[in-house]
Write an enzyme that holds these catalytic residues in place. Structure first.
Site, PDB file in Angstrom:
ATOM      1  N   ASP A  79     -65.857   8.775   2.361  1.00  0.00           N
ATOM      2  CA  ASP A  79     -65.777   7.525   3.117  1.00  0.00           C
ATOM      3  C   ASP A  79     -66.691   7.577   4.325  1.00  0.00           C
ATOM      4  O   ASP A  79     -67.185   8.642   4.717  1.00  0.00           O
ATOM      5  CB  ASP A  79     -64.329   7.276   3.560  1.00  0.00           C
ATOM      6  CG  ASP A  79     -64.059   5.813   3.926  1.00  0.00           C
ATOM      7  OD1 ASP A  79     -64.974   4.986   3.805  1.00  0.00           O
ATOM      8  OD2 ASP A  79     -62.919   5.527   4.329  1.00  0.00           O
ATOM      9  N   LYS A  80     -66.890   6.410   4.922  1.00  0.00           N
ATOM     10  CA  LYS A  80     -67.674   6.239   6.140  1.00  0.00           C
ATOM     11  C   LYS A  80     -66.880   5.387   7.103  1.00  0.00           C
ATOM     12  O   LYS A  80     -66.092   4.527   6.693  1.00  0.00           O
ATOM     13  CB  LYS A  80     -69.005   5.571   5.794  1.00  0.00           C
ATOM     14  CG  LYS A  80     -69.719   4.868   6.948  1.00  0.00           C
ATOM     15  CD  LYS A  80     -69.377   3.400   6.976  1.00  0.00           C
ATOM     16  CE  LYS A  80     -69.930   2.735   8.234  1.00  0.00           C
ATOM     17  NZ  LYS A  80     -69.366   1.369   8.423  1.00  0.00           N
ATOM     18  N   HIS A  81     -67.067   5.623   8.395  1.00  0.00           N
ATOM     19  CA  HIS A  81     -66.439   4.759   9.391  1.00  0.00           C
ATOM     20  C   HIS A  81     -67.404   4.538  10.547  1.00  0.00           C
ATOM     21  O   HIS A  81     -68.115   5.452  10.966  1.00  0.00           O
ATOM     22  CB  HIS A  81     -65.155   5.374   9.933  1.00  0.00           C
ATOM     23  CG  HIS A  81     -64.423   4.436  10.849  1.00  0.00           C
ATOM     24  ND1 HIS A  81     -63.561   3.466  10.397  1.00  0.00           N
ATOM     25  CD2 HIS A  81     -64.472   4.287  12.209  1.00  0.00           C
ATOM     26  CE1 HIS A  81     -63.098   2.775  11.424  1.00  0.00           C
ATOM     27  NE2 HIS A  81     -63.637   3.249  12.531  1.00  0.00           N
ATOM     28  N   SER A  82     -67.416   3.299  11.056  1.00  0.00           N
ATOM     29  CA  SER A  82     -68.204   2.959  12.233  1.00  0.00           C
ATOM     30  C   SER A  82     -67.272   2.730  13.411  1.00  0.00           C
ATOM     31  O   SER A  82     -66.185   2.180  13.246  1.00  0.00           O
ATOM     32  CB  SER A  82     -69.017   1.687  11.971  1.00  0.00           C
ATOM     33  OG  SER A  82     -69.541   1.177  13.186  1.00  0.00           O
ATOM     34  N   THR A 119     -64.335  -5.199   9.247  1.00  0.00           N
ATOM     35  CA  THR A 119     -64.769  -5.152   7.852  1.00  0.00           C
ATOM     36  C   THR A 119     -63.837  -5.962   6.949  1.00  0.00           C
ATOM     37  O   THR A 119     -64.284  -6.641   6.023  1.00  0.00           O
ATOM     38  CB  THR A 119     -64.839  -3.693   7.373  1.00  0.00           C
ATOM     39  OG1 THR A 119     -65.799  -2.991   8.170  1.00  0.00           O
ATOM     40  CG2 THR A 119     -65.257  -3.601   5.917  1.00  0.00           C
ATOM     41  N   ARG A 167     -53.633  -2.510  21.122  1.00  0.00           N
ATOM     42  CA  ARG A 167     -54.865  -2.179  21.843  1.00  0.00           C
ATOM     43  C   ARG A 167     -55.783  -3.385  21.957  1.00  0.00           C
ATOM     44  O   ARG A 167     -56.424  -3.609  22.983  1.00  0.00           O
ATOM     45  CB  ARG A 167     -55.610  -1.047  21.135  1.00  0.00           C
ATOM     46  CG  ARG A 167     -54.991   0.323  21.280  1.00  0.00           C
ATOM     47  CD  ARG A 167     -55.606   1.305  20.291  1.00  0.00           C
ATOM     48  NE  ARG A 167     -57.035   1.383  20.453  1.00  0.00           N
ATOM     49  CZ  ARG A 167     -57.900   1.607  19.450  1.00  0.00           C
ATOM     50  NH1 ARG A 167     -57.460   1.726  18.215  1.00  0.00           N
ATOM     51  NH2 ARG A 167     -59.185   1.688  19.680  1.00  0.00           N
ATOM     52  N   SER A 182     -56.885   6.648  16.117  1.00  0.00           N
ATOM     53  CA  SER A 182     -56.789   5.478  15.253  1.00  0.00           C
ATOM     54  C   SER A 182     -57.667   5.632  14.017  1.00  0.00           C
ATOM     55  O   SER A 182     -57.225   5.415  12.881  1.00  0.00           O
ATOM     56  CB  SER A 182     -57.190   4.219  16.027  1.00  0.00           C
ATOM     57  OG  SER A 182     -57.151   3.086  15.195  1.00  0.00           O
ATOM     58  N   LYS A 186     -55.927   7.021   9.843  1.00  0.00           N
ATOM     59  CA  LYS A 186     -56.061   6.278   8.592  1.00  0.00           C
ATOM     60  C   LYS A 186     -56.947   7.024   7.608  1.00  0.00           C
ATOM     61  O   LYS A 186     -56.647   7.088   6.414  1.00  0.00           O
ATOM     62  CB  LYS A 186     -56.640   4.885   8.861  1.00  0.00           C
ATOM     63  CG  LYS A 186     -55.730   3.960   9.642  1.00  0.00           C
ATOM     64  CD  LYS A 186     -56.258   2.543   9.674  1.00  0.00           C
ATOM     65  CE  LYS A 186     -57.536   2.381  10.472  1.00  0.00           C
ATOM     66  NZ  LYS A 186     -57.326   2.452  11.927  1.00  0.00           N
ATOM     67  N   LYS A 187     -58.064   7.558   8.092  1.00  0.00           N
ATOM     68  CA  LYS A 187     -58.991   8.240   7.190  1.00  0.00           C
ATOM     69  C   LYS A 187     -58.367   9.495   6.589  1.00  0.00           C
ATOM     70  O   LYS A 187     -58.506   9.759   5.388  1.00  0.00           O
ATOM     71  CB  LYS A 187     -60.288   8.583   7.931  1.00  0.00           C
ATOM     72  CG  LYS A 187     -61.084   7.374   8.378  1.00  0.00           C
ATOM     73  CD  LYS A 187     -61.474   6.479   7.214  1.00  0.00           C
ATOM     74  CE  LYS A 187     -62.240   5.253   7.658  1.00  0.00           C
ATOM     75  NZ  LYS A 187     -62.526   4.329   6.540  1.00  0.00           N
TER      76      LYS A 187
END
Length: 435
Positions: A79-82, A119, A167, A182, A186-187
């Site tokens: 996976d990827k996260h920004s 997203t 938040r 956060s 989840k990841k």
């Protein structure tokens, strides 16, 4: 234990124990910590910090507040996260590219926070598509399409689900500790084998300076690696929107242009840079050069677009979306041009103001209950370093009503600085952080 004592200790600069943090996280998911207490906790963490041990403890506690997934797939779960920016629709491009290269991408994503788009909101601009799926459907979509971009279910990191919403409406989004916990709760709950993080810095990011962004990247990478997930981060520039459009449906348009081979630009460049390293971590490429080659082929062959279309259909969207995406996406009622008041060179943009202009148009949330208009936003944004003539279009505003669109025109014009000479170019990828 008592939530008030934990909050007071944080307020006064103390560090709660691992047990206290676990208790508080469980209280977020089970409901014995109130919204007011959760908001006070978030503000105390923002102002005083948790420290490295506390950050790791909060991340693990929020991960373990619900179900942790395990996968039995023919390939690695990646996976990827920004960390959030403006015009950033990389997930929509990269997830199907990775799937076409043999990875499986169970992407648990979020909604818009502050001035940045979410997203999930972008995906839901596609008619009929729902990101709220059960675990069985999540597994099916991931297996059949190779990627699934979904909301966290109620049993995935429920403590984060509650704190995340608080938040957004209490001005505590920017906390390094809360961002780390956060993202990773989840990841890590998604059961990943490898992860890449896009940590942005600049006027459109939460972290405005490279130093702050580097600190966040290091916190994310060290915390994730300590939890057993192979992770690296790229520090990337967000001094201007990544894609030339902001807003949910408009960003889907930008993603589809890349997947359809119609455009390249910074969106494609960053997607390949992020994916190339991730393929190496996942054992799907020998080095980043080979990884980039595979990702290029996924685009040019149409394999990535096909994966995206398969995912959209499985999530309730149009079966022929990839072939007819322009016909399906909603369009705004009003389109106004933002024109240059003088000739010159675009020297800077205040990305946060551009993002807030989209929020004011109805493309984001001021409070958690706000409904989003997927059609509104900005398109055809000029780029830093671009020469413009007086009266030339700097951007187009897409709005639901003339009044809100006119207000956005003024806000966008004020967010773009014109000068007499081009600034020194800034590379898109600033640094790679591996631990």
């Amino acid at each position: 234990m008592d939530a008030r004592r934990i909050i007071a200790a944080l307020r006064d600069g103390g560090q709660p124990s691992r047990e206290e943090i676990s208790w508080f996280a469980k209280g977020l998911s089970d409901g014995y910590v109130s919204d007011a207490q959760a908001a006070a906790f978030a503000m105390a963490v923002l102002l005083k910090g948790l420290g490295e041990e506390g950050r790791v403890a909060l991340t693990r506690a929020m991960r373990d507040s619900g179900r942790v997934l395990h996968w039995d797939l023919p390939g690695p779960a990646i996976d990827k996260h920004s960390t959030g920016g403006v015009g950033d629709c990389v997930s929509l491009v990269l997830a199907p590219m990775l799937a076409a290269c043999g990875g499986y991408v169970p992407m648990i994503s979020g909604r818009g926070l502050g001035h940045t788009g979410g997203t999930l909101d972008k995906m839901e601009a596609i008619p009929g598509l729902s990101t709220e799926v059960g675990e069985a459907a999540f597994r099916q979509i991931t297996t059949e399409a190779g990627c699934a971009i979904v909301a966290a279910s109620h049993d995935i990191a429920p403590a984060d689900r509650r704190l995340y919403a608080i938040r957004d409406v209490t001005a505590t989004v920017e906390s390094l500790d809360l961002i780390t916990a956060s993202i990773l709760s989840k990841k890590l709950a998604a059961g990943l084998d490898a992860l890449v993080l896009d940590v942005k810095c600049g006027s459109g990011a939460f972290m405005k300076t490279a130093g702050d962004a580097r600190a966040l990247a290091q916190a994310l990478v060290s915390t994730a690696n300590a939890a057993g997930c192979a992770t690296e981060a790229l520090l990337t520039d967000m001094s201007q929107p990544l894609a030339p459009s902001l807003g949910n449906a408009l960003e889907v348009v930008e993603a589809m242009k890349v997947l359809a081979g119609q455009t390249r630009g910074r969106l494609a460049e960053l997607s390949i840079a992020l994916g190339a390293g991730l393929l190496v971590q996942a054992g799907l490429s020998e080095d980043t050069a080979q990884g980039a080659e595979k990702l290029e082929k996924a685009l040019t062959s149409g394999a990535a677009a096909e994966r995206f279309g398969r995912m959209v259909a499985l999530m309730g969207g149009p079966v022929q979306f990839v072939e007819n995406w322009r016909r399906f996406l909603p369009e705004a009622n009003v389109i106004l041009e933002v024109t240059a008041a003088r000739a010159g060179v675009v020297t800077a943009m205040v990305g946060e103001e551009l993002g807030l202009a989209v929020v004011e148009l109805g493309g984001g949330r001021k409070v958690g209950s706000d409904r989003i208009d997927p059609s509104v936003g900005l398109s055809d944004m000029v780029r830093i370093g671009q020469k413009v003539e007086k009266g030339q279009v700097l951007a187009r505003v897409h709005g639901a009503r003339v009044e809100t669109a006119e207000a956005a025109v003024a806000q966008v014009r004020a967010a773009i600085t014109l000068g007499d000479s081009a600034p020194q170019p800034v590379p898109l990828v600033l640094e790679r952080i591996t631990g």
